[in-house]
Design a protein around this motif. Sequence first.
Motif, short mmCIF file in Angstrom:
data_model
loop_
_atom_site.label_atom_id
_atom_site.label_comp_id
_atom_site.label_asym_id
_atom_site.label_seq_id
_atom_site.Cartn_x
_atom_site.Cartn_y
_atom_site.Cartn_z
N TYR A 215 21.56 40.64 17.91
CA TYR A 215 23.05 41.67 17.90
C TYR A 215 23.68 41.25 18.99
O TYR A 215 23.69 41.75 20.06
CB TYR A 215 22.98 42.65 16.92
CG TYR A 215 21.59 43.36 15.93
CD1 TYR A 215 22.23 41.98 14.33
CD2 TYR A 215 20.60 43.93 16.05
CE1 TYR A 215 21.73 41.99 13.39
CE2 TYR A 215 18.87 43.68 14.94
CZ TYR A 215 20.26 43.02 14.17
OH TYR A 215 19.38 43.17 12.45
N GLN A 243 24.35 54.54 10.86
CA GLN A 243 25.29 53.05 11.02
C GLN A 243 26.32 53.94 10.70
O GLN A 243 26.58 54.51 9.94
CB GLN A 243 24.83 51.95 10.01
CG GLN A 243 26.10 50.87 10.37
CD GLN A 243 25.06 49.69 9.77
OE1 GLN A 243 23.38 49.95 10.09
NE2 GLN A 243 25.30 48.62 9.02
N GLN A 248 25.68 49.75 14.58
CA GLN A 248 24.54 50.86 14.09
C GLN A 248 24.31 50.72 15.67
O GLN A 248 23.82 50.36 16.74
CB GLN A 248 23.75 50.24 13.09
CG GLN A 248 22.35 50.36 13.16
CD GLN A 248 21.48 49.71 12.30
OE1 GLN A 248 20.73 48.66 13.35
NE2 GLN A 248 20.76 50.51 11.43
N SER A 250 21.68 50.54 17.83
CA SER A 250 20.46 49.96 17.15
C SER A 250 19.17 50.78 17.59
O SER A 250 18.70 51.80 17.63
CB SER A 250 20.43 49.46 18.75
OG SER A 250 19.21 48.92 19.47
N ASN A 259 26.24 45.17 16.24
CA ASN A 259 26.92 44.61 15.43
C ASN A 259 26.64 44.13 14.38
O ASN A 259 25.76 42.89 14.55
CB ASN A 259 28.21 43.03 15.81
CG ASN A 259 29.18 43.25 13.85
OD1 ASN A 259 28.76 43.42 13.11
ND2 ASN A 259 30.28 42.42 15.10
N LYS A 260 25.72 44.42 13.41
CA LYS A 260 24.85 44.27 12.37
C LYS A 260 24.99 42.84 10.53
O LYS A 260 24.60 42.67 10.18
CB LYS A 260 24.23 45.41 10.94
CG LYS A 260 23.66 46.20 11.83
CD LYS A 260 22.31 45.89 12.11
CE LYS A 260 21.07 45.93 10.64
NZ LYS A 260 19.64 45.67 11.48
#
Length: 297
Positions: A215, A243, A248, A250, A259-260
């Motif tokens: 990610y 989140q 979020q 991790s 960054n999801k």
Amino acid sequence: MSLLNLKDKGINLQQNIPLSRYTFTKTGGCAEYLAFPKNLDELKLLVETANKDEQPITVIGNASNLIIRDGGIDGLVIILTDMKSIKVEGNEVTADAGAKIIDTSFTAAKAGLSGMEFAAGIPGSIGGAVFMNAGAYGGETQEVVKSVKVLTRDLEIKTYSNEDMEFSYRHSKVQETGDIVVEATFALKPGNKLEILDHMNYLNALRRYKQPLEYPSCGSVFKRPKGHFVGPMIIKAGLQGKQIGGAQDSMKHAGFIVNKGGATATDYLDLIHYIQKVIKEKYDIDLHTEVRIIGKE
């Protein structure tokens, strides 16, 4: 001469460019002016012209340990990644500020020089590594720097020794002076090329196993408080996986924020502040950010 006139001199200069294109978090607002100098002469001309135009100057390396706020950056943003020469002479390696520290460490290894193994997986530039005194796996930039060449905001070229740089944990003198790192020379020791490369490959395998490289992220977010490890403390506080928006904490490494999808810089900062608040309430420990945070709200 205004900044826009520099395009006529062959300098890569653009206007109102989203910096999310360049940050490792894939977030951040626009640069009013964005330039990619190819050499020291172009860098000098950019600084001189911005000074005459009374434009603020922000210098960025590989933008790996950086959060740029959603409001972007006024004035001139200079990204140094086109200045990336790496040279080996004897037991020393000299690299331009925009060279990747990964590339520099592997160049050293292939020349049979030891000392930069710790940097085999650090995604930043030489300038950023010197600026932040970047470190990993028990090693720090300050341990191998012999000298640093800088351009002052008054267009003077200076060379600082290791001692001059006043290195400490994630800190160097140029954070205060505003000098622009142009080049760094590293003093290394001869070693067995295969053993050096083997150790670097081992560290990178460890990095892939432990860190959420799948990610976008800005790397390790917080400085390590004395006597504590950040990741375990965040887990113990029940914050892993927390989140806000697209950002979020991790699930793979609690010291990272990823960054999801669709995260903004504001999401990142809101999550950072939330984690700091909870850790302070639970353990009376102040978490300070290692990641550099710049730009307008």
